[in-house]
Design a protein around this motif. Structure first.
Motif, mmCIF file in Angstrom:
data_model
loop_
_atom_site.group_PDB
_atom_site.id
_atom_site.type_symbol
_atom_site.label_atom_id
_atom_site.label_comp_id
_atom_site.label_asym_id
_atom_site.label_seq_id
_atom_site.Cartn_x
_atom_site.Cartn_y
_atom_site.Cartn_z
ATOM 1 N N SER A 1 -27.681 -46.076 32.465
ATOM 2 C CA SER A 1 -27.285 -47.003 31.560
ATOM 3 C C SER A 1 -28.219 -48.126 31.505
ATOM 4 C CB SER A 1 -26.566 -46.643 33.059
ATOM 5 O OG SER A 1 -27.030 -47.960 33.744
ATOM 6 N N ARG A 2 -29.284 -48.331 32.321
ATOM 7 C CA ARG A 2 -30.267 -49.232 32.118
ATOM 8 C C ARG A 2 -31.146 -48.931 30.824
ATOM 9 N NH1 ARG A 2 -27.298 -53.467 32.541
ATOM 10 N NH2 ARG A 2 -26.874 -53.863 34.916
ATOM 11 N N LYS B 1 -17.468 -57.707 41.410
ATOM 12 C CA LYS B 1 -17.604 -57.149 40.513
ATOM 13 C C LYS B 1 -16.238 -56.956 39.873
ATOM 14 C CE LYS B 1 -22.283 -56.418 41.721
ATOM 15 N NZ LYS B 1 -23.152 -56.627 40.679
ATOM 16 N N ARG C 1 -14.047 -59.539 38.605
ATOM 17 C CA ARG C 1 -14.739 -59.907 37.093
ATOM 18 C C ARG C 1 -14.082 -58.571 36.327
ATOM 19 N NH1 ARG C 1 -18.498 -57.971 34.358
ATOM 20 N NH2 ARG C 1 -18.880 -56.599 35.969
ATOM 21 N N VAL C 2 -13.999 -57.352 36.134
ATOM 22 C CA VAL C 2 -13.822 -56.240 35.948
ATOM 23 C C VAL C 2 -12.644 -56.250 35.325
ATOM 24 C CG1 VAL C 2 -13.976 -54.289 35.196
ATOM 25 C CG2 VAL C 2 -15.829 -54.942 35.700
ATOM 26 N N GLY D 1 -10.319 -58.880 35.200
ATOM 27 C CA GLY D 1 -10.130 -59.842 34.345
ATOM 28 C C GLY D 1 -9.370 -60.532 35.112
ATOM 29 N N SER E 1 -21.342 -52.876 38.060
ATOM 30 C CA SER E 1 -21.927 -54.011 37.398
ATOM 31 C C SER E 1 -22.114 -54.178 35.371
ATOM 32 C CB SER E 1 -23.435 -53.728 38.021
ATOM 33 O OG SER E 1 -23.900 -53.083 38.162
ATOM 34 N N VAL E 2 -22.010 -52.588 35.155
ATOM 35 C CA VAL E 2 -22.534 -52.093 33.614
ATOM 36 C C VAL E 2 -20.940 -52.527 32.783
ATOM 37 C CG1 VAL E 2 -23.040 -50.425 32.344
ATOM 38 C CG2 VAL E 2 -24.320 -50.826 34.203
ATOM 39 N N ALA E 3 -20.300 -52.030 33.550
ATOM 40 C CA ALA E 3 -19.048 -52.832 32.897
ATOM 41 C C ALA E 3 -18.469 -53.679 32.522
ATOM 42 C CB ALA E 3 -17.272 -51.609 33.800
ATOM 43 N N GLN E 4 -18.087 -54.112 31.088
ATOM 44 C CA GLN E 4 -17.346 -55.494 30.387
ATOM 45 C C GLN E 4 -16.044 -55.417 30.548
ATOM 46 O OE1 GLN E 4 -19.830 -57.670 29.663
ATOM 47 N NE2 GLN E 4 -21.167 -56.148 30.976
ATOM 48 N N SER E 5 -14.964 -54.597 30.606
ATOM 49 C CA SER E 5 -13.616 -54.183 30.872
ATOM 50 C C SER E 5 -13.235 -53.059 31.394
ATOM 51 C CB SER E 5 -12.952 -54.425 29.400
ATOM 52 O OG SER E 5 -13.503 -53.103 29.104
ATOM 53 N N HIS F 1 -13.441 -49.738 29.221
ATOM 54 C CA HIS F 1 -15.066 -49.941 29.881
ATOM 55 C C HIS F 1 -15.651 -49.054 31.068
ATOM 56 C CE1 HIS F 1 -19.297 -51.071 29.381
ATOM 57 N NE2 HIS F 1 -19.326 -50.248 28.365
#
Length: 266
Positions: free
Chosen positions: A84-85, A144, A147-148, A150, A223-227, A230
């Motif tokens: 993923s990175r 995390k 955060r994802v 929201g 840690s990678v996800a934005q929503s 996602h």
């Protein structure tokens, strides 16, 4: 590129873990030189170590021998995180391919009865007595996750959506919909939102290691996800639905019990 034409060399090592070598992972990701891939490994060394223990082996360069070198072997969680990175075009295919193959190898190495009833599931899942509470979800997981999703954590408790997420992506995924039902029956709620114990206190000790491993994997994906959407997309890439039957821990056919719902938490 598909997983059918991208076989991966994965081995069960002496520590009991299924692992893929840095050389194999670098080649599949499309790095021309191993040292280019090692720059990614070095940049995320702390994150990788949090996902699993390091395994360094002294190996020769080929079957004919040659100058030995130290090769690092990664767990599934570490390998998916590194893919993923990476910035290569093959990254998504590699994430899916290694996940599929890890799942298939675990199935081949697991001796589980093919037809599971609710009663048999209870025998396989539940501890005879409620176990002493111990921490299974480390603080970074919930940081995390909030955060994802929201949402914000109250001063005392995690947001209710966290529980729905954990039921879906942990208990349903590992034990199936019917397995989660078995756990809930053993740990009924005393109010609309509260239960006397944590679900993981219902589990047999033999499930501790797969449970912790899965939590590490989810933490890496979070840690990678934005929503939520996602996260669901990369979760389904890492764990394709076609490879998921009743749950990772059991091999019941999907026709008998519906597979875990992997839609994102709403």
């Amino acid at each position: 590129m598909t997983t059918q034409i991208m076989p991966f060399h994965i081995e069960k090592k002496h520590d009991g873990e299924l692992r893929i070598s840095e050389t194999e992972l670098a080649r599949r990701l499309g790095y021309a030189r191993d040292r280019d891939f090692r720059r990614i490994v070095k940049a995320y060394r702390r994150r990788i170590d949090r996902l699993g223990s390091a395994l360094l082996l002294r190996e020769t360069s080929g079957k004919a021998g040659g100058r030995p070198k130290t090769v690092e072997w990664f767990t599934q969680e570490q390998a998916v995180f590194l893919a993923s990175r990476s910035d290569t075009t093959a990254a998504d295919d590699v994430m899916e391919g290694i996940s599929v193959q890890f799942v298939e190898m675990r199935k081949r190495l697991t001796n589980t009865a093919p037809a599971l009833t609710k009663e048999l599931l209870a025998m396989n899942i539940l501890s005879p007595e409620v176990r002493v509470w111990e921490k299974k979800f480390e603080p970074p997981f919930f940081e995390k996750l909030h955060r994802v999703l929201g949402v914000h954590r109250s001063t005392r408790n995690n947001h209710p959506l966290c529980g729905k997420f954990i039921n879906k992506y942990v208990y349903e995924f590992l034990f199936g919909n019917l397995g989660l039902e078995v756990i809930r029956d053993a740990n009924p709620s005393n109010t609309e939102y509260h239960r006397a114990f944590k679900h993981h206190q219902m589990l047999k000790p033999e499930h501790d290691e797969p449970f912790r491993t899965h939590i590490k994997m989810l933490t890496a994906l979070l840690s990678v996800a934005q929503s939520p959407k996602h996260f669901n997309d990369i979760f389904n890439t890492a764990f394709p639905k076609k490879q998921t039957q009743i749950g990772m821990m059991f091999n019941e056919i999907s026709q008998r019990v519906s597979s875990p719902a992997l839609e994102y938490v709403k």
